[in-house]
Write an enzyme that holds these catalytic residues in place. Sequence first.
Site, PDB file in Angstrom:
ATOM      1  N   ASP A  55      -0.776   6.020  -5.432  1.00  0.00           N
ATOM      2  CA  ASP A  55      -1.901   7.259  -5.630  1.00  0.00           C
ATOM      3  C   ASP A  55      -1.146   8.049  -6.644  1.00  0.00           C
ATOM      4  O   ASP A  55      -0.087   8.550  -6.730  1.00  0.00           O
ATOM      5  CB  ASP A  55      -2.314   7.721  -4.155  1.00  0.00           C
ATOM      6  CG  ASP A  55      -2.379   6.795  -3.486  1.00  0.00           C
ATOM      7  OD1 ASP A  55      -3.651   5.963  -3.204  1.00  0.00           O
ATOM      8  OD2 ASP A  55      -1.727   6.772  -2.276  1.00  0.00           O
ATOM      9  N   HIS A  75       0.906  -1.266   0.059  1.00  0.00           N
ATOM     10  CA  HIS A  75       0.018  -0.057  -0.032  1.00  0.00           C
ATOM     11  C   HIS A  75       0.849   1.280  -0.122  1.00  0.00           C
ATOM     12  O   HIS A  75       1.398   1.412   0.990  1.00  0.00           O
ATOM     13  CB  HIS A  75      -0.961   0.037   1.241  1.00  0.00           C
ATOM     14  CG  HIS A  75      -1.767   1.165   1.379  1.00  0.00           C
ATOM     15  ND1 HIS A  75      -1.933   1.875   2.481  1.00  0.00           N
ATOM     16  CD2 HIS A  75      -2.906   1.378   0.746  1.00  0.00           C
ATOM     17  CE1 HIS A  75      -2.752   2.875   2.449  1.00  0.00           C
ATOM     18  NE2 HIS A  75      -3.478   2.682   1.175  1.00  0.00           N
ATOM     19  N   GLU A 118       0.320  -0.836  -4.701  1.00  0.00           N
ATOM     20  CA  GLU A 118      -0.385   0.112  -5.112  1.00  0.00           C
ATOM     21  C   GLU A 118       0.214   1.517  -4.860  1.00  0.00           C
ATOM     22  O   GLU A 118       0.851   1.849  -4.051  1.00  0.00           O
ATOM     23  CB  GLU A 118      -1.732   0.159  -3.610  1.00  0.00           C
ATOM     24  CG  GLU A 118      -2.970   0.930  -3.978  1.00  0.00           C
ATOM     25  CD  GLU A 118      -2.935   2.109  -2.978  1.00  0.00           C
ATOM     26  OE1 GLU A 118      -3.841   2.610  -3.215  1.00  0.00           O
ATOM     27  OE2 GLU A 118      -2.007   2.628  -2.379  1.00  0.00           O
ATOM     28  N   HIS A 127      -0.879  10.932  -2.308  1.00  0.00           N
ATOM     29  CA  HIS A 127      -2.120  10.565  -1.606  1.00  0.00           C
ATOM     30  C   HIS A 127      -2.999  11.840  -1.715  1.00  0.00           C
ATOM     31  O   HIS A 127      -4.105  11.731  -1.937  1.00  0.00           O
ATOM     32  CB  HIS A 127      -2.020   9.838  -0.662  1.00  0.00           C
ATOM     33  CG  HIS A 127      -3.266   9.233   0.109  1.00  0.00           C
ATOM     34  ND1 HIS A 127      -3.991  10.010   1.221  1.00  0.00           N
ATOM     35  CD2 HIS A 127      -3.829   8.291   0.096  1.00  0.00           C
ATOM     36  CE1 HIS A 127      -5.113   9.482   1.489  1.00  0.00           C
ATOM     37  NE2 HIS A 127      -5.014   8.211   0.972  1.00  0.00           N
ATOM     38  N   GLU A 168      -4.324   3.758  -8.351  1.00  0.00           N
ATOM     39  CA  GLU A 168      -5.451   4.709  -7.810  1.00  0.00           C
ATOM     40  C   GLU A 168      -5.468   5.958  -8.290  1.00  0.00           C
ATOM     41  O   GLU A 168      -4.583   6.741  -7.918  1.00  0.00           O
ATOM     42  CB  GLU A 168      -5.239   4.395  -6.169  1.00  0.00           C
ATOM     43  CG  GLU A 168      -6.828   4.870  -5.795  1.00  0.00           C
ATOM     44  CD  GLU A 168      -6.969   5.239  -4.397  1.00  0.00           C
ATOM     45  OE1 GLU A 168      -6.151   4.798  -3.351  1.00  0.00           O
ATOM     46  OE2 GLU A 168      -7.777   5.932  -3.868  1.00  0.00           O
TER      47      GLU A 168
HETATM   48  O1  G3P Z   1      -6.350   1.506  -2.755  1.00  0.00           O
HETATM   49  C1  G3P Z   1      -6.436   1.007  -1.490  1.00  0.00           C
HETATM   50  C2  G3P Z   1      -6.202   2.306  -0.474  1.00  0.00           C
HETATM   51  O2  G3P Z   1      -5.308   2.828  -1.049  1.00  0.00           O
HETATM   52  C3  G3P Z   1      -7.535   3.356  -0.652  1.00  0.00           C
HETATM   53  O3  G3P Z   1      -7.670   4.491   0.077  1.00  0.00           O
HETATM   54  O4  G3P Z   1      -6.877   6.417   1.238  1.00  0.00           O
HETATM   55  O5  G3P Z   1      -5.456   4.867   1.265  1.00  0.00           O
HETATM   56  O6  G3P Z   1      -5.856   5.533  -1.137  1.00  0.00           O
HETATM   57  P1  G3P Z   1      -6.323   5.531   0.439  1.00  0.00           P
HETATM   58 MG    MG Z   2      -4.507   4.449  -2.297  1.00  0.00          MG
END
Ligand code: G3P
Ligand code: MG
Length: 243
Positions: free
Chosen positions: A35, A6, A33, A48, A100
Amino acid sequence: MKVIAHRGASGEYPENTLLAFSEAIKQLADGIELDIQYHYSNNFVLLHDNDLQKTTNGKGSVNDYSLVDLQQLDAGLGEFIPTLHQALELINGDCFVNIEVKTAVIDKASLLKIITLLQRDIAHAINFHDFSWHQFIVSSFNHQLLAELKTLFPKLATATLVALCPLNYAQCAQQLKAISLNPSIEIVNQQLVDDAHQRGLNVWVYTVDIKEDIKKCLSYGVDGVFTNYPKQTKHYIEQLQTR
Ligand code: G3P
Ligand code: MG
């Protein structure tokens, strides 16, 4: 159960940086993952939050800076804010990538711009680095974006993010032709997982770091977890599965 780093191995290294990604690869995460935020230079930058103060030494928001100035900021431990292009160059097909898309826009013109750029960066990674199509999945809380993406770019796999339990459980993900429903650990339960599976969808849960949550996900039959500690989470999964 797949282990997805993450924001990279962000429990130990600055999130969404090349360092966090290379460490996630070393820790043998199945996927990473990350952002992305749109920048006016027609690039995606990895952050993020739009508010730079959250993770960097900058002030204001992403589009207050030129790309050059943005990349001068310290994103932690001297790391810079990478573009999506730079992140994919580093990951180079060593694991799959869950991109994401962080955006609240829903007007067609803006969505089209974002999707076109995404298509450009993914196609470049496939053509010039060691990636294949099946190593990409695009997720978002912006379901309008996912719908438009599927229309314009049907080949690309998508995942539907949900922070609260939708009225008709996983129906939204099926409607969006996604391959996965990605709920928060706060809302995941057996009913939601079973409903997704009955619709032929995977379930990937965020953010799962503690043993108790890993145990819960294993017992529900969850297909993947987003974790800030890939190595530790893999270790816990192995421990729990050999009991
Ligand atoms: O993609 C899973 C997660 O990353 C979604 O929430 O706020 O951590 O980007 P966030
Ligand atoms: Mg995310």
